[in-house]
Design a protein around this motif. Structure first.
Motif, PDB file in Angstrom:
ATOM      1  N   THR A 216       0.831  -1.211   0.000  1.00  0.00           N
ATOM      2  CA  THR A 216       0.000   0.000   0.000  1.00  0.00           C
ATOM      3  C   THR A 216       0.863   1.257   0.000  1.00  0.00           C
ATOM      4  O   THR A 216       0.626   2.205  -0.772  1.00  0.00           O
ATOM      5  N   MET A 217       1.882   1.266   0.853  1.00  0.00           N
ATOM      6  CA  MET A 217       2.739   2.447   0.947  1.00  0.00           C
ATOM      7  C   MET A 217       3.508   2.677  -0.355  1.00  0.00           C
ATOM      8  O   MET A 217       3.674   3.824  -0.793  1.00  0.00           O
ATOM      9  N   GLU A 218       3.978   1.595  -0.972  1.00  0.00           N
ATOM     10  CA  GLU A 218       4.706   1.754  -2.238  1.00  0.00           C
ATOM     11  C   GLU A 218       3.778   2.248  -3.343  1.00  0.00           C
ATOM     12  O   GLU A 218       4.176   3.090  -4.163  1.00  0.00           O
ATOM     13  N   ALA A 219       2.537   1.741  -3.362  1.00  0.00           N
ATOM     14  CA  ALA A 219       1.580   2.207  -4.377  1.00  0.00           C
ATOM     15  C   ALA A 219       1.311   3.698  -4.209  1.00  0.00           C
ATOM     16  O   ALA A 219       1.255   4.455  -5.193  1.00  0.00           O
ATOM     17  N   LYS A 220       1.149   4.136  -2.947  1.00  0.00           N
ATOM     18  CA  LYS A 220       0.905   5.559  -2.690  1.00  0.00           C
ATOM     19  C   LYS A 220       2.114   6.419  -3.067  1.00  0.00           C
ATOM     20  O   LYS A 220       1.972   7.604  -3.369  1.00  0.00           O
ATOM     21  N   ALA A 221       3.305   5.799  -3.048  1.00  0.00           N
ATOM     22  CA  ALA A 221       4.524   6.528  -3.423  1.00  0.00           C
ATOM     23  C   ALA A 221       4.789   6.461  -4.927  1.00  0.00           C
ATOM     24  O   ALA A 221       5.826   6.937  -5.400  1.00  0.00           O
ATOM     25  N   GLY A 222       3.846   5.853  -5.666  1.00  0.00           N
ATOM     26  CA  GLY A 222       3.981   5.789  -7.121  1.00  0.00           C
ATOM     27  C   GLY A 222       4.898   4.680  -7.613  1.00  0.00           C
ATOM     28  O   GLY A 222       5.323   4.687  -8.776  1.00  0.00           O
ATOM     29  N   ILE A 223       5.197   3.722  -6.763  1.00  0.00           N
ATOM     30  CA  ILE A 223       6.082   2.612  -7.139  1.00  0.00           C
ATOM     31  C   ILE A 223       5.233   1.494  -7.748  1.00  0.00           C
ATOM     32  O   ILE A 223       4.207   1.118  -7.172  1.00  0.00           O
ATOM     33  N   PRO A 224       5.618   0.938  -8.904  1.00  0.00           N
ATOM     34  CA  PRO A 224       4.827  -0.144  -9.517  1.00  0.00           C
ATOM     35  C   PRO A 224       4.670  -1.318  -8.552  1.00  0.00           C
ATOM     36  O   PRO A 224       5.591  -1.659  -7.806  1.00  0.00           O
ATOM     37  N   LYS A 225       3.490  -1.937  -8.562  1.00  0.00           N
ATOM     38  CA  LYS A 225       3.201  -2.992  -7.576  1.00  0.00           C
ATOM     39  C   LYS A 225       4.132  -4.191  -7.723  1.00  0.00           C
ATOM     40  O   LYS A 225       4.385  -4.903  -6.755  1.00  0.00           O
ATOM     41  N   GLU A 226       4.669  -4.392  -8.927  1.00  0.00           N
ATOM     42  CA  GLU A 226       5.574  -5.526  -9.128  1.00  0.00           C
ATOM     43  C   GLU A 226       6.806  -5.440  -8.235  1.00  0.00           C
ATOM     44  O   GLU A 226       7.415  -6.450  -7.902  1.00  0.00           O
ATOM     45  N   HIS A 227       7.170  -4.214  -7.831  1.00  0.00           N
ATOM     46  CA  HIS A 227       8.341  -4.040  -6.971  1.00  0.00           C
ATOM     47  C   HIS A 227       8.134  -4.734  -5.628  1.00  0.00           C
ATOM     48  O   HIS A 227       9.071  -5.294  -5.051  1.00  0.00           O
ATOM     49  N   SER A 228       6.898  -4.729  -5.146  1.00  0.00           N
ATOM     50  CA  SER A 228       6.620  -5.360  -3.846  1.00  0.00           C
ATOM     51  C   SER A 228       6.699  -6.877  -3.912  1.00  0.00           C
ATOM     52  O   SER A 228       6.775  -7.546  -2.879  1.00  0.00           O
ATOM     53  N   PHE A 229       6.682  -7.442  -5.128  1.00  0.00           N
ATOM     54  CA  PHE A 229       6.716  -8.902  -5.258  1.00  0.00           C
ATOM     55  C   PHE A 229       8.055  -9.488  -4.796  1.00  0.00           C
ATOM     56  O   PHE A 229       8.178 -10.700  -4.641  1.00  0.00           O
ATOM     57  N   ARG A 230       9.067  -8.629  -4.569  1.00  0.00           N
ATOM     58  CA  ARG A 230      10.359  -9.113  -4.074  1.00  0.00           C
ATOM     59  C   ARG A 230      10.225  -9.776  -2.701  1.00  0.00           C
ATOM     60  O   ARG A 230      11.120 -10.506  -2.270  1.00  0.00           O
ATOM     61  N   PHE A 231       9.113  -9.515  -2.012  1.00  0.00           N
ATOM     62  CA  PHE A 231       8.913 -10.082  -0.672  1.00  0.00           C
ATOM     63  C   PHE A 231       8.075 -11.370  -0.679  1.00  0.00           C
ATOM     64  O   PHE A 231       7.851 -11.944   0.379  1.00  0.00           O
ATOM     65  N   LEU A 232       7.616 -11.803  -1.854  1.00  0.00           N
ATOM     66  CA  LEU A 232       6.675 -12.924  -1.877  1.00  0.00           C
ATOM     67  C   LEU A 232       7.283 -14.229  -1.370  1.00  0.00           C
ATOM     68  O   LEU A 232       6.590 -15.061  -0.778  1.00  0.00           O
ATOM     69  N   GLU A 233       8.583 -14.435  -1.577  1.00  0.00           N
ATOM     70  CA  GLU A 233       9.189 -15.675  -1.074  1.00  0.00           C
ATOM     71  C   GLU A 233       9.134 -15.708   0.458  1.00  0.00           C
ATOM     72  O   GLU A 233       8.960 -16.780   1.059  1.00  0.00           O
ATOM     73  N   PHE A 234       9.227 -14.546   1.090  1.00  0.00           N
ATOM     74  CA  PHE A 234       9.158 -14.485   2.562  1.00  0.00           C
ATOM     75  C   PHE A 234       7.713 -14.685   3.047  1.00  0.00           C
ATOM     76  O   PHE A 234       7.487 -15.327   4.074  1.00  0.00           O
ATOM     77  N   VAL A 235       6.756 -14.161   2.290  1.00  0.00           N
ATOM     78  CA  VAL A 235       5.345 -14.392   2.626  1.00  0.00           C
ATOM     79  C   VAL A 235       5.023 -15.881   2.514  1.00  0.00           C
ATOM     80  O   VAL A 235       4.325 -16.447   3.361  1.00  0.00           O
ATOM     81  N   ALA A 236       5.561 -16.531   1.472  1.00  0.00           N
ATOM     82  CA  ALA A 236       5.330 -17.972   1.294  1.00  0.00           C
ATOM     83  C   ALA A 236       5.929 -18.772   2.450  1.00  0.00           C
ATOM     84  O   ALA A 236       5.293 -19.700   2.983  1.00  0.00           O
ATOM     85  N   ILE A 237       7.150 -18.430   2.836  1.00  0.00           N
ATOM     86  CA  ILE A 237       7.812 -19.128   3.949  1.00  0.00           C
ATOM     87  C   ILE A 237       6.976 -18.992   5.223  1.00  0.00           C
ATOM     88  O   ILE A 237       6.766 -19.957   5.954  1.00  0.00           O
ATOM     89  N   ALA A 238       6.478 -17.786   5.489  1.00  0.00           N
ATOM     90  CA  ALA A 238       5.686 -17.552   6.704  1.00  0.00           C
ATOM     91  C   ALA A 238       4.340 -18.274   6.638  1.00  0.00           C
ATOM     92  O   ALA A 238       3.869 -18.828   7.633  1.00  0.00           O
ATOM     93  N   THR A 239       3.711 -18.267   5.468  1.00  0.00           N
ATOM     94  CA  THR A 239       2.400 -18.906   5.311  1.00  0.00           C
ATOM     95  C   THR A 239       2.491 -20.397   5.600  1.00  0.00           C
ATOM     96  O   THR A 239       1.654 -20.962   6.312  1.00  0.00           O
TER      97      THR A 239
END
Length: 574
Positions: A216-239
């Motif tokens: 959300t914060m990156e989107a509000k800062a005008g950063i493309p949402k794909e940039h946030s996908f760098r964290f998906l491996e950590f979300v998967a590990i936690a899930t």
């Protein structure tokens, strides 16, 4: 043999129509229906869901407010303290917040509670420490929803507090049994479990909630949402590591996160995978749940979770390799201590009147308190009863519980909350504190007196998805089964069954005699190999007395010397 009750899942649908619509075998259509996935849109998402199907984070209550508050603190250069948790979900959530906020220009640092000195989550000491160090804002992750008094102190000290969490919201019941939910007095509370939260999928882990905030914060800062996908491996590990239901968004996180993990650029994860002798491209949910995840958890259990966070933040391969090796060694120590505690706990139950209890409460005063939950889980598996393991702590007695399907642990603890100084959790797991050893027996009695469990609840239920003859198994069917992955809680691995199979021969392998290779034939003479992982001698003794078996199984392809051969993995038999 342990007692089991086999039941066949008999949910109805037009399996042929579903198969024709999606180009799948009718057996696959039946498996999807058994997982309560219904409706064309839901089936499409289940089979082929991708990152485009993720829900808008702004649907989560207080998400926009939290993002705007933190963005304002970043603009004003106010120092932010992130307070996480010491388990795999808490560590990865902390990493996501720390890295994401720093990338956005925040002056952010971290404190992860010490399991022994601080206990779970936010406490007064950590709040006071943050204030004394001049931190303007506290952001929690994977904790905070139950920290009302601690957050009140932070507000009295003039601090801003943002809670990101995924645990159940505490409640009180009035005399009519009506529940009043109690939210902490934070400036923003982001938790999809809030009753007035409109987010469509409340089953996120703490790391996913933290990631949604950064997204959300990156989107509000005008950063493309794909940039946030760098964290998906950590979300998967936690899930996977926090044993969340692999449904809805969680399936998408894990699918996408595993793909990212196979090519991870994170030095810490690379070295942790390497020291365990795994090829990165071969990492599966099993490796996360039972090999890599326990190493990340081990530092928070026997030392400090800061080691695991440092591993994820490592900037050089040398640092990452040393930390990964240390975590592997810590986990080996944890496994040995767990084995000793498990043996002691089982012995205590089997040699005392505890064996007659519906809810097991075992006191191991010298057990490391971080291992109580793991040992409770082993007790639950051994006896198929809700199990609590308690241990001596500095403040009195601490413990963890693991439950069975028929027993909502958090709800049952609420019935005797006056006996505890602190408690919290989920239907299947909980943690608690007692004032002293004198409270153990009243606690045990109360749980058992309140219990409505019946003998049938203690018989493990084996749910068969499809009674399917082994002649139906093909390589194409096995390939289609992979569409249902990842398997785990909430999306169990399918189970098939056939009766009347004759055992032609068997061989027992393994140092512990725990692998059995068996050749089977059906009534028509069709033969197939099978493999069973378990007590080999017990299997052999049963087969010698009963040469015809009923088996519950999962089909697979055994590849040997470049040749593929169909086989079944036997899960249960009688």
């Amino acid at each position: 043999m342990k007692k089991e009750r086999w039941v066949v899942s008999a949910k109805r649908a037009d399996f042929q129509a579903i198969a024709d619509r999606f180009g799948i075998d009718p057996v696959i259509a039946r498996l999807i229906r058994n997982r309560d996935v219904t409706g064309e849109k839901e089936i499409e998402e289940y089979l082929f869901g991708d990152l485009e199907q993720l829900h808008d984070p702004l649907l989560m209550k207080d998400m926009e407010r939290a993002a705007d508050l933190i963005a304002e603190k970043i603009r004003e250069k106010k120092p932010i303290r992130i307070i996480g948790d010491y388990d795999i979900d808490g560590v990865t959530a902390t990493y996501i917040l720390l890295t994401g906020l720093k990338d956005l220009g925040a002056d952010a640092d971290v404190r992860i509670p010490d399991r022994i000195a601080d206990g779970y989550g936010l406490n007064e000491h950590l709040v006071q420490f943050a204030a004394d160090e001049g931190r303007d804002t506290i952001v929690t992750c994977d904790n905070g929803i139950a920290a009302g008094s601690q957050i009140r102190l932070a507000k009295e000290l003039g601090m801003t507090v943002v809670v990101t969490d995924h645990h159940e919201v505490p409640f009180e019941e009035d005399e009519n049994g009506e529940r009043r939910y109690i939210l902490p007095p934070a400036d923003a509370v982001v938790n999809p479990k809030q009753k007035d939260c409109s987010y469509p999928f409340p089953g996120l882990c703490g790391a996913a909630v933290a990631w949604k905030l950064i997204q959300t914060m990156e989107a509000k800062a005008g950063i493309p949402k794909e940039h946030s996908f760098r964290f998906l491996e950590f979300v998967a590990i936690a899930t996977i590591g926090d044993v969340m239901d692999l449904q809805g968004e969680n399936r998408i996180f894990v699918k996408a996160g595993l793909r990212a993990l196979h090519k991870t650029q994170n030095l810490g994860l690379q070295e942790l995978i390497r020291v365990q002798g795994i090829e990165a491209e071969n990492v599966t949910p099993y490796h996360i749940g039972f090999v890599l995840g326990p190493c990340i958890n081990a530092s928070g259990r026997l030392d400090t979770a800061e080691h695991s966070l440092k591993l994820l933040c490592a900037k050089t391969r040398e640092e990452a390799a040393k930390l990964a090796g240390d975590l592997k060694d810590l986990n080996e120590s944890r496994k040995e201590l767990t084995r000793q505690g498990e043996a002691k706990a089982i012995e205590l139950v089997e040699t005392s009147p505890l064996q007659n209890d519906k809810v097991l409460v075992v006191y191991l005063p010298d057990c490391h308190e971080s291992l109580a939950g793991i040992i409770a889980g082993r007790l639950r598996e051994h006896f198929h009863k809700p199990s609590f393991v308690l241990t001596r702590s500095e403040e009195g007695v601490k413990g963890s519980g693991r439950s069975i399907e028929a027993y909502s642990m958090y709800e049952e603890l609420c019935k005797c909350k006056e006996l505890m100084t602190k408690f919290g959790g989920h239907p299947m797991a909980a943690g608690l504190s007692l004032a002293g050893e004198e409270m153990i027996e009243p606690f045990r009695r109360a749980l058992n007196d309140n219990s409505m469990l019946t003998e049938e609840d203690f018989v493990e239920k084996v749910v068969i998805d499809v009674p399917m003859p082994i002649t139906y198994i093909t390589k194409n069917l096995i390939r289609q089964l992979s569409l249902l992955e990842p398997f785990g809680k909430g999306n169990t691995k399918p189970l098939f069954a056939q009766k009347g199979l004759t055992v032609l021969n068997y061989r027992i392998f393994g140092k512990n005699r725990n692998v059995v290779k068996v050749q089977l034939a059906d009534a028509g003479g069709y033969q197939m190999d099978g493999v069973y992982f378990g007590e080999g001698e017990a299997f052999a003794a049963y087969v010698d007395a009963h040469p015809t078996l009923s088996v519950a199984y999962y089909p697979s392809i055994d590849t040997w010397n470049g040749r593929d051969k169909l086989q079944i993995n036997i899960q249960s038999y009688f």
